[in-house]
Design an enzyme around this catalytic site. Structure first.
Site, short mmCIF file in Angstrom:
data_model
loop_
_atom_site.label_atom_id
_atom_site.label_comp_id
_atom_site.label_asym_id
_atom_site.label_seq_id
_atom_site.Cartn_x
_atom_site.Cartn_y
_atom_site.Cartn_z
N THR A 228 43.03 40.11 37.87
CA THR A 228 41.59 40.34 37.70
C THR A 228 40.88 40.09 39.01
OG1 THR A 228 41.05 38.03 37.18
CG2 THR A 228 41.68 39.45 35.33
N ASP A 229 39.73 40.74 39.18
CA ASP A 229 38.83 40.28 40.23
C ASP A 229 38.38 38.88 39.82
OD1 ASP A 229 37.20 40.11 42.44
OD2 ASP A 229 36.26 42.07 42.13
N TRP A 230 37.96 38.08 40.77
CA TRP A 230 37.69 36.67 40.51
C TRP A 230 36.54 36.52 39.50
CZ3 TRP A 230 41.66 37.45 43.05
CH2 TRP A 230 42.45 36.43 43.58
N GLY A 232 36.65 37.98 36.61
CA GLY A 232 36.52 39.28 35.96
C GLY A 232 37.21 39.42 34.63
#
Length: 806
Positions: A228-230, A232
């Protein structure tokens, strides 16, 4: 599965623990089984490994690393070999800093010039972006570590990026927004993919079965890791089902428990977890091999030289009236502009690099053979007007033969988490240009910014060099181009419209509340301008040289196109030839031309070379929404070789036998798309393209606020305390901008105002858990005392658990 025997030795809790981070940048380890943590670090154009407290916004300084030009800059080189070389040097530095996964490159499409993160992305064209990204990935991964291509997918605005729902038709999704990722996966063989924050057609990308399983895993046969994006992750179990291996950063075990409970309650089969663990273990074991050998530091000076070479090849000469460039050695120059003293050489946010060396224009001028009569800043960096600074600049300009004017966008204007408000450079810089022109019209402007800007002032400069954000060695690189030591060869990887109102997504950018509709479909960038016959300032692929090139002898066959390029000038130079393809059939709507290949060649004066650009599986294809697969239309195709999308030098045609698929569209219902003018498409026509109704794009202002609603929505919350907090945030933002603290003001918008409530849990590493967040939402929704009581109770419970564990 590769690690079936090892996975059998793990408890359910151990397997689940691997699915989220150990801390902000590291994965979880299982010491008893020899499973080590690996380190992930930002690094699209330089390693950002933080030495102190970790954050994702670039607030805390990182270890020194080479700051290479940003992706938007290197894209202008149109040189995949150069891209692979940058990747190799990035990979070497990652290994030296013990980084297993380098979070880059970013390859989202430049749908709109105002996207605040365009400086971090390559292109408005998927073929171009995909080829450059694949090159980077090959270079990075040649050292045994992993690249991480991002942000998958259709993440084209920064405002409300963590909750916006992107509404896009399937054909546009496939042809425009996924093709670059497809190339990165298939040709770059990236080991890691980062999912984006946004929703896509109603589902968060990290949970989107169609995107993550059907396309990424099944069609592209991707067997690597998805991270995931941080912050996210929305629903951790839904993400796991969709094929997400790793949630970052840590949630202190909270989401691991959700996975365990879901398996024990038969909501998810344990095989989904085992598959994810297997892929993550493969990444861990494969990327830690290189660290078994003693690591050596990288050669700082050599890497700096490479950064300079990259910058030199990426600089674009946009205007050269009267051959004012290259500068003659006997010319006296006046250096004007704040950016000459303090370079704007990189973007802002998670990609900020702490450079090992930083060249300064004024210092580099002393080493050149130019006669510098002095320096004046000319303007305040952040837009404040100063009549005195203009007057001092004009006094200096009168003493010079040529004015070198350093202008551009500041660090607070282009930043992660925010979109630009307009396409203009600050008015105080335009005022300076206007006044300088009156005293010395021999102006060479040097532009520093990471994305397209309007240039109503261009008639008042004779020379224009665009360095984009050219990294730590950009200042010297620019001077070498100005003096003719280097012949410029950069070409724009994005179109420069005359004015923002001319852009295809003008009426649909950004999405302000619930969703953003991509009504322009595939007609982004040059695909729109060339098809709709809209005049532009500089077309896609445009760039001048100190020499001239002649094209001739085109030949086309089923495998590709061959032609000859000759350097007609008196100096050696590099030229990028671009292959565009257009269908002559009108049965399926398409842009007039689409980039399908490019090649960069070096030629001595008078030298000729025969050049071949091959066709591939993507050259003639289109995605058919009725057959739900890639098809080829039976038709005659225009084969065009150009120096830009608007300057076609050679043309031929070829007949291609197609797949005979049923036609996907009813022309009568898609008039704007068949006319190639979809900048003002109505709702009904867009729904005909989508094949479904579009969701309501505005917030429901009567409902209770939940996890995925944002702080901005507190303006209509039931709780008076929440409404007061919203007003306080708005005032703080206004006040900080008023007193000149623009970067801090931006931070409030990025990390507070547009943050979904769940972000309080996902981004705090377990300091606030979801149960505590329930208490906060009670307060927001008008149950102040009940919410406070619940929050304190859950906090006490969390602290007790933590104490018992320790």
């Amino acid at each position: 599965m590769k690690y079936k025997d090892l996975i059998k030795k793990m408890t359910l809790e151990e397997k689940a623990s691997l699915m989220s981070g150990k801390d902000f940048w590291q994965t979880m380890d299982i010491e008893r089984l020899g499973v080590n943590s690996i380190f992930l670090a930002d690094g699209p154009h330089g390693i950002r490994k933080q030495a102190e407290a970790a954050d994702h916004l670039g607030l805390n300084e990182s270890l020194p690393a080479t700051c290479f030009p940003t992706a938007a800059t290197v894209a202008n080189s149109w040189n995949t070999e150069l891209g692979e070389k940058i990747g190799q040097y990035l990979g070497e530095e990652a290994v030296a800093q013990k980084v297993n996964v380098l979070l880059g490159p970013g390859i989202n499409m430049k749908r709109d010039p105002l996207c605040g993160r365009n400086f971090e992305y390559f292109s408005e064209d998927p073929h171009h972006a995909g080829k450059m990204a694949a090159a980077y990935i090959r270079g990075i991964q040649s050292h045994g570590i992993s690249a991480c291509v991002k942000h998958f997918a259709v993440n084209n605005q920064e405002e409300r990026r963590m909750s916006i729902d992107t509404i896009v038709d399937e054909r546009t999704l496939r042809e425009i927004y996924l093709t670059a990722f497809e190339i990165a996966v298939k040709e770059g063989n990236t080991k890691t993919v980062m999912s984006s924050y946004n929703m896509l057609n109603g589902a968060y990308t990290n949970e989107n079965i169609h995107l993550m399983r059907e396309i990424l895993r099944d069609e592209w046969n991707y067997d690597g890791v998805v991270v995931t994006d941080w912050g996210g992750s929305n629903d951790r179990v839904a993400g796991l089902i969709a094929g997400n291996e790793l949630e970052m950063p840590t949630t202190a075990g909270e989401t691991n428990k959700e996975i365990v409970e879901a398996i024990r309650n038969n909501k998810i089969q344990e095989k989904f977890l085992d598959e994810a663990v297997d892929r993550l273990l493969d990444l861990v074991f494969n990327t830690e091999e290189v660290f078994k050998n003693p690591q050596k530091d990288f050669d700082v000076k050599e890497h700096h030289r490479v950064a300079q070479q990259v910058a030199e090849e990426s600089i674009v000469l946009l205007k050269n009236e009267g051959n004012i460039l290259p500068l003659k050695k006997d010319k006296k120059v006046a250096v004007i502009g704040d950016f000459a003293k303090q370079a704007r050489y990189q973007g802002a946010g998670s990609s900020i690099v702490n450079p090992t060396i930083l060249d300064n224009t004024l210092d580099c001028l002393e080493e050149s053979e130019l006669t510098n009569v002095g320096f004046e800043p000319g303007f305040e960096r952040y837009g404040k007007k100063s009549k005195k600074k203009i007057e001092q600049a004009c006094a200096l300009a009168k003493k010079a033969d040529v004015v070198l004017l350093y202008i551009g966008l500041d660090e607070a204007t282009e930043a992660e988490g925010l979109d630009r408000q307009n396409m203009k450079i600050p008015q105080n810089q335009i005022d300076l240009i206007d006044t300088l022109y009156e005293v010395n019209p021999n102006i060479v402007a040097i532009l520093s910014c990471g994305s397209a800007v309007e240039m109503p002032w261009i008639g008042k400069v004779k020379g224009l060099l665009h360095g984009y954000l050219s990294g730590q060695a950009g200042a010297k690189a620019m001077l070498r181009v100005m003096t003719g030591e280097v012949n410029p060869s950069g070409k724009l990887a994005e179109t420069y419209p005359i004015r923002y109102e001319d852009t295809p997504a003008y009426h649909q950018f950004p999405g302000k509340e619930v969703s953003v509709e991509y009504r322009e479909a595939m007609y982004i960038g040059y695909r729109y301008y060339d098809t709709a016959n809209v005049n532009v300032l500089f077309p896609f692929g445009y760039g001048l040289s100190y020499t001239t090139f002649e094209y001739s002898d085109i030949e086309v066959n089923k495998d590709g196109v061959t032609f000859t390029i000759k350097n007609n000038g008196s100096v050696a130079g590099m030229e990028t030839a671009q292959l565009y393809v257009g269908s002559k059939s009108e049965d399926i709507f398409r842009p007039n031309k689409e980039l399908k290949g490019f090649v960069k060649v070096f030629l001595q004066p008078g030298e000729s070379k025969s050049v071949t650009i091959s066709f591939d599986e993507r050259t003639f294809r289109y995605f058919n929404v009725k057959t739900n697969k890639w098809e080829v239309e039976t038709a005659d195709y225009n084969i065009m070789i150009g120096t830009s999308s608007a300057d076609i030098r050679l043309e031929a045609s070829i007949f291609v036998e197609g797949t005979g698929a049923v036609l996907p569209y009813d022309q009568d219902k898609l008039v704007s798309y068949y006319a190639g003018k979809p900048n003002k498409v109505g709702k009904e026509e867009f729904e005909n393209l989508l094949g479904r109704k579009v969701p309501v794009s505005t917030w429901d202002r009567t409902k209770r606020l939940g996890y995925n609603d944002t702080i901005a929505q507190c303006q209509y919350a039931k709780g008076a305390f929440a409404r007061f907090a919203f007003k306080l945030i708005k005032f703080s933002h206004w006040f900080l901008r008023k007193i000149g603290k623009r970067e801090t003001a931006n931070l409030i918008m990025m990390s507070v105002y547009h943050m979904p409530f769940r972000g309080m849990s996902r981004m705090t590493g377990g300091v606030i858990n979801m149960s505590m967040l329930d208490g906060i939402l009670m307060i927001v929704n008008g149950q102040f005392f009940k919410g406070i009581k619940h929050f304190l109770k859950e906090r006490k419970k969390m602290l007790k658990v933590a104490k018992d564990i320790n």
